[in-house]
Each structure stands twice: as structure tokens, then as C-alpha cells.
Scaffold this active site. Structure first.
Site, short mmCIF file in Angstrom:
data_model
loop_
_atom_site.label_atom_id
_atom_site.label_comp_id
_atom_site.label_asym_id
_atom_site.label_seq_id
_atom_site.Cartn_x
_atom_site.Cartn_y
_atom_site.Cartn_z
N TYR A 117 32.25 36.97 -18.12
CA TYR A 117 33.67 37.30 -18.15
C TYR A 117 33.90 38.80 -17.93
CZ TYR A 117 38.36 38.18 -19.92
OH TYR A 117 39.65 38.62 -20.05
N GLU A 118 33.04 39.61 -18.54
CA GLU A 118 33.18 41.07 -18.44
C GLU A 118 32.52 41.64 -17.18
OE1 GLU A 118 31.72 42.55 -22.23
OE2 GLU A 118 33.73 42.35 -23.09
N GLU A 177 31.40 44.25 -32.45
CA GLU A 177 30.69 44.44 -31.18
C GLU A 177 31.19 43.48 -30.11
OE1 GLU A 177 28.12 45.95 -28.34
OE2 GLU A 177 28.63 46.80 -30.28
N VAL A 189 36.06 33.91 -27.07
CA VAL A 189 36.48 32.52 -27.19
C VAL A 189 36.37 31.91 -25.79
CG1 VAL A 189 38.40 30.96 -27.73
CG2 VAL A 189 38.02 33.00 -29.14
N GLY A 241 44.30 30.79 -26.28
CA GLY A 241 45.71 30.49 -26.45
C GLY A 241 45.99 29.58 -27.64
N GLY A 294 44.97 30.51 -30.79
CA GLY A 294 44.93 31.33 -32.00
C GLY A 294 43.55 31.56 -32.56
N GLY A 338 41.00 33.49 -31.38
CA GLY A 338 40.64 34.91 -31.39
C GLY A 338 41.30 35.63 -32.55
N ASN A 362 40.72 45.18 -19.07
CA ASN A 362 41.01 43.92 -19.76
C ASN A 362 42.40 43.96 -20.41
OD1 ASN A 362 40.92 41.47 -21.05
ND2 ASN A 362 38.87 41.77 -21.91
N TYR A 402 45.36 42.88 -28.75
CA TYR A 402 44.99 43.73 -29.86
C TYR A 402 46.17 44.57 -30.34
CZ TYR A 402 40.20 42.51 -28.56
OH TYR A 402 39.04 41.83 -28.25
#
Length: 156
Positions: free
Chosen positions: A25-26, A82, A86, A92, A94, A96, A123, A130
Site C-alpha cells: 500500500y505504501e 510504528e 486495516v 470505512g 471504524g 482504524g 497519504n 488523523y
């Protein structure tokens, strides 16, 4: 049914799999150089980190890996998150937020002065998520890193 629980040693292969999915993903999949055995040793034997598992109907769908640090200014321990991940098909819901809420509970129970983490600049969905929880970006700070080779070079 959704629940969060502390990881146990037999979760190590699942944690490894989720780490690899996070790396994809990253766009950092080539950076994953650890193994199931190394994770098991460092998380469950040497206790360098702790992991929370997120499960839906008994199936792992996410995780949060964290460790304790210390703030000299605050004079208290803190938690450094770190990794938080999900599975895309479970986002979506909840989950996370639930992982972060559990980390906040742990931080409160441990009288931690901070709960911190890093996020990649690109991101935007994570950054907005956040911020919606009340987290503030520390834009005036720059992360520095020595990788294993740089550590070896410096220590000689």
C-alpha cells in the site's frame, strides 16, 4: 463481530502478512527484509514491540504495532505507533479508529505523555483521518534515519 486483542506468538505469520500488505500500500514492498522468525524473536521474545490485532468474525483484518519511547521534556513515557493497517476491503468500518482508541486507552492507563506516529506525505486520506481524531502534524520536525549500513559505518 469486531474485536481488538493483544497479539500472541502464533499471530506472527499473520502480522508478517499484514506488514507486507502495508508495504505494498505504501509502495515500499522492497523495504520489507524481515522474516516471520525475526518478528517472533523481536516482538515476543525480546519484547521490543507490542501488537494489537483487529479481528472481524475471528479473522484478522488489521493491526497496530507500537513501542514505548520517552519524552525528556514531558518526563513521561510515550507510545510510538510504528504501523497501523486495516485491509482495504475492511476500511470505512471504524476499525482504524478503534485501534487508535485502544492505543489511547493504553497510553492513558500507562500515564503516557504522548501518542505519536508518522505518516507519508502523500497519504492524504490517512492525514485527514488523523486530523479528524484531533492529532496535529508536527510540521516543524524532520525525521532522520540511519539504516543498518549507516549504523555500521558510524559505529566503526
Amino acid at each position: 463481530m469486531f474485536k481488538i486483542r493483544k497479539a500472541i506468538p502464533s499471530d506472527t505469520p499473520v502480522i508478517f502478512d499484514l506488514i507486507k500488505k502495508l508495504a505494498v500500500y505504501e509502495k515500499l514492498e522492497n523495504d520489507v527484509v524481515t522474516s516471520v522468525e525475526e518478528l517472533h524473536e523481536n516482538i515476543f521474545i525480546r519484547n521490543f514491540a507490542k501488537v494489537l490485532m483487529a479481528e472481524e468474525d475471528g479473522k484478522p483484518v488489521g493491526f497496530a504495532l507500537y513501542f514505548y519511547n520517552f519524552s525528556t521534556f514531558v518526563g513521561k513515557p510515550g507510545i510510538y505507533l510504528e504501523d497501523l493497517f486495516v485491509e482495504p476491503e475492511h476500511r470505512g468500518k471504524g476499525y482504524g479508529k478503534a485501534l487508535l482508541v485502544e492505543l489511547a486507552r493504553i497510553a492513558g492507563a500507562e500515564n503516557c505523555g504522548r501518542l505519536e506516529w508518522s505518516v507519508l506525505d502523500w497519504n492524504t486520506p490517512a492525514i485527514e483521518f488523523y486530523k479528524s481524531l484531533g492529532a496535529k502534524p508536527m510540521d516543524e520536525w524532520t525525521i532522520f534515519r540511519l539504516d543498518q549500513q549507516a549504523i555500521a559505518n558510524l559505529s566503526q
